[in-house]
Design an enzyme around this catalytic site. Structure first.
Site, PDB file in Angstrom:
ATOM      1  N   ASP A  35     -58.664 -38.154  54.057  1.00 14.47           N
ATOM      2  CA  ASP A  35     -59.201 -36.935  53.438  1.00 14.47           C
ATOM      3  C   ASP A  35     -60.723 -36.993  53.452  1.00 14.47           C
ATOM      4  O   ASP A  35     -61.322 -38.039  53.212  1.00 14.47           O
ATOM      5  CB  ASP A  35     -58.671 -36.801  51.999  1.00 14.47           C
ATOM      6  CG  ASP A  35     -58.868 -35.401  51.446  1.00 14.47           C
ATOM      7  OD1 ASP A  35     -57.853 -34.686  51.275  1.00 14.47           O
ATOM      8  OD2 ASP A  35     -60.033 -35.012  51.195  1.00 14.47           O
ATOM      9  N   GLY A  98     -53.588 -25.588  43.322  1.00 14.34           N
ATOM     10  CA  GLY A  98     -54.705 -26.266  43.982  1.00 14.34           C
ATOM     11  C   GLY A  98     -54.605 -26.359  45.490  1.00 14.34           C
ATOM     12  O   GLY A  98     -55.438 -27.013  46.119  1.00 14.34           O
ATOM     13  N   GLN A  99     -53.577 -25.716  46.085  1.00 15.09           N
ATOM     14  CA  GLN A  99     -53.491 -25.761  47.548  1.00 15.09           C
ATOM     15  C   GLN A  99     -54.604 -24.907  48.154  1.00 15.09           C
ATOM     16  O   GLN A  99     -54.774 -23.735  47.779  1.00 15.09           O
ATOM     17  CB  GLN A  99     -52.126 -25.271  48.048  1.00 15.09           C
ATOM     18  CG  GLN A  99     -51.952 -25.490  49.554  1.00 15.09           C
ATOM     19  CD  GLN A  99     -50.570 -25.099  50.072  1.00 15.09           C
ATOM     20  OE1 GLN A  99     -49.715 -24.616  49.321  1.00 15.09           O
ATOM     21  NE2 GLN A  99     -50.359 -25.318  51.357  1.00 15.09           N
ATOM     22  N   HIS A 105     -49.177 -30.441  54.019  1.00 16.34           N
ATOM     23  CA  HIS A 105     -49.783 -31.781  54.029  1.00 16.34           C
ATOM     24  C   HIS A 105     -49.360 -32.545  52.795  1.00 16.34           C
ATOM     25  O   HIS A 105     -49.372 -32.011  51.687  1.00 16.34           O
ATOM     26  CB  HIS A 105     -51.309 -31.714  54.128  1.00 16.34           C
ATOM     27  CG  HIS A 105     -51.965 -30.821  53.116  1.00 16.34           C
ATOM     28  ND1 HIS A 105     -52.004 -29.460  53.253  1.00 16.34           N
ATOM     29  CD2 HIS A 105     -52.600 -31.098  51.938  1.00 16.34           C
ATOM     30  CE1 HIS A 105     -52.639 -28.926  52.216  1.00 16.34           C
ATOM     31  NE2 HIS A 105     -52.999 -29.902  51.401  1.00 16.34           N
TER      32      HIS A 105
HETATM   33  P1  5GP Z   1     -55.049 -29.075  49.180  1.00 16.84           P
HETATM   34  O1  5GP Z   1     -56.165 -28.691  48.222  1.00 16.84           O
HETATM   35  O2  5GP Z   1     -54.706 -27.909  50.081  1.00 16.84           O
HETATM   36  O3  5GP Z   1     -53.863 -29.697  48.538  1.00 16.84           O
HETATM   37  O4  5GP Z   1     -55.650 -30.229  50.086  1.00 16.84           O
HETATM   38  C1  5GP Z   1     -56.520 -29.996  51.150  1.00 16.84           C
HETATM   39  C2  5GP Z   1     -57.277 -31.275  51.375  1.00 16.84           C
HETATM   40  O5  5GP Z   1     -57.906 -31.192  52.643  1.00 16.84           O
HETATM   41  C3  5GP Z   1     -58.396 -31.539  50.351  1.00 16.84           C
HETATM   42  O6  5GP Z   1     -58.126 -32.778  49.687  1.00 16.84           O
HETATM   43  C4  5GP Z   1     -59.656 -31.578  51.188  1.00 16.84           C
HETATM   44  O7  5GP Z   1     -60.568 -32.557  50.748  1.00 16.84           O
HETATM   45  C5  5GP Z   1     -59.139 -31.875  52.576  1.00 16.84           C
HETATM   46  N1  5GP Z   1     -59.947 -31.339  53.649  1.00 16.84           N
HETATM   47  C6  5GP Z   1     -60.502 -30.090  53.719  1.00 16.84           C
HETATM   48  N2  5GP Z   1     -61.168 -29.949  54.884  1.00 16.84           N
HETATM   49  C7  5GP Z   1     -61.019 -31.125  55.561  1.00 16.84           C
HETATM   50  C8  5GP Z   1     -61.488 -31.578  56.845  1.00 16.84           C
HETATM   51  O8  5GP Z   1     -62.149 -30.877  57.603  1.00 16.84           O
HETATM   52  N3  5GP Z   1     -61.146 -32.847  57.203  1.00 16.84           N
HETATM   53  C9  5GP Z   1     -60.409 -33.662  56.387  1.00 16.84           C
HETATM   54  N4  5GP Z   1     -60.148 -34.900  56.844  1.00 16.84           N
HETATM   55  N5  5GP Z   1     -59.940 -33.255  55.182  1.00 16.84           N
HETATM   56  C10 5GP Z   1     -60.249 -32.010  54.767  1.00 16.84           C
END
Ligand code: 5GP
Ligand code: ZN
Length: 119
Positions: A35, A98-99, A105
């Protein structure tokens, strides 16, 4: 068609290599990468190469790939040696939870104490 890459999806771009990522494991159906904004010493995202917006939709459409995802989450934990101390697999589902990226993922988190219930 269901599961096809989406032009405006960040994680589809990581699967295609258009956006770089620190990839730690790859299988024919999944990709695991660190991440960009880690919330724990180990914070790895495990994604299916196919595009579905969330874990439940993936499980309904391609249950075998959903199983691959969980197996890979455990492999990541073993690789980072957090399997004995304990780790958490999180699927934020929906903006209210929080998505922020709407390509399935699993967050694999560990390497520090983890509170329950989560925030
Ligand atoms: P969500 O908030 O949808 O559950 O998780 C999305 C995750 O993707 C977040 O923890 C965020 O830090 C990560 N993320 C967002 N953009 C990128 C990116 O460009 N590269 C990587 N490796 N992680 C990312
Ligand atoms: Zn996608």
């Amino acid at each position: 068609m269901a599961g096809e890459p989406q032009a405006d999806c960040l994680f589809c771009k990581i699967v295609s290599g258009e956006v770089p990522a620190t990839v730690v494991r790859e299988t024919p159906t999944t990709l695991a990468f660190r991440d960009i904004n880690p919330q724990a010493p180990t914070h790895v995202l495990v994604i299916p190469k196919v595009h579905y917006p969330d874990a439940a939709t993936l499980a309904g459409a391609e249950p075998g790939v959903a199983a691959d995802l969980l197996r890979e989450a455990a492999e990541v934990a073993a690789m980072d040696k957090i399997d004995a101390s304990g780790f958490r697999i999180v699927f934020n589902t929906g903006a209210g939870a929080g998505q922020t990226v709407f390509h399935t993922h699993a967050h694999v988190l560990g390497g520090r104490g983890l509170q329950w219930p989560p925030g």
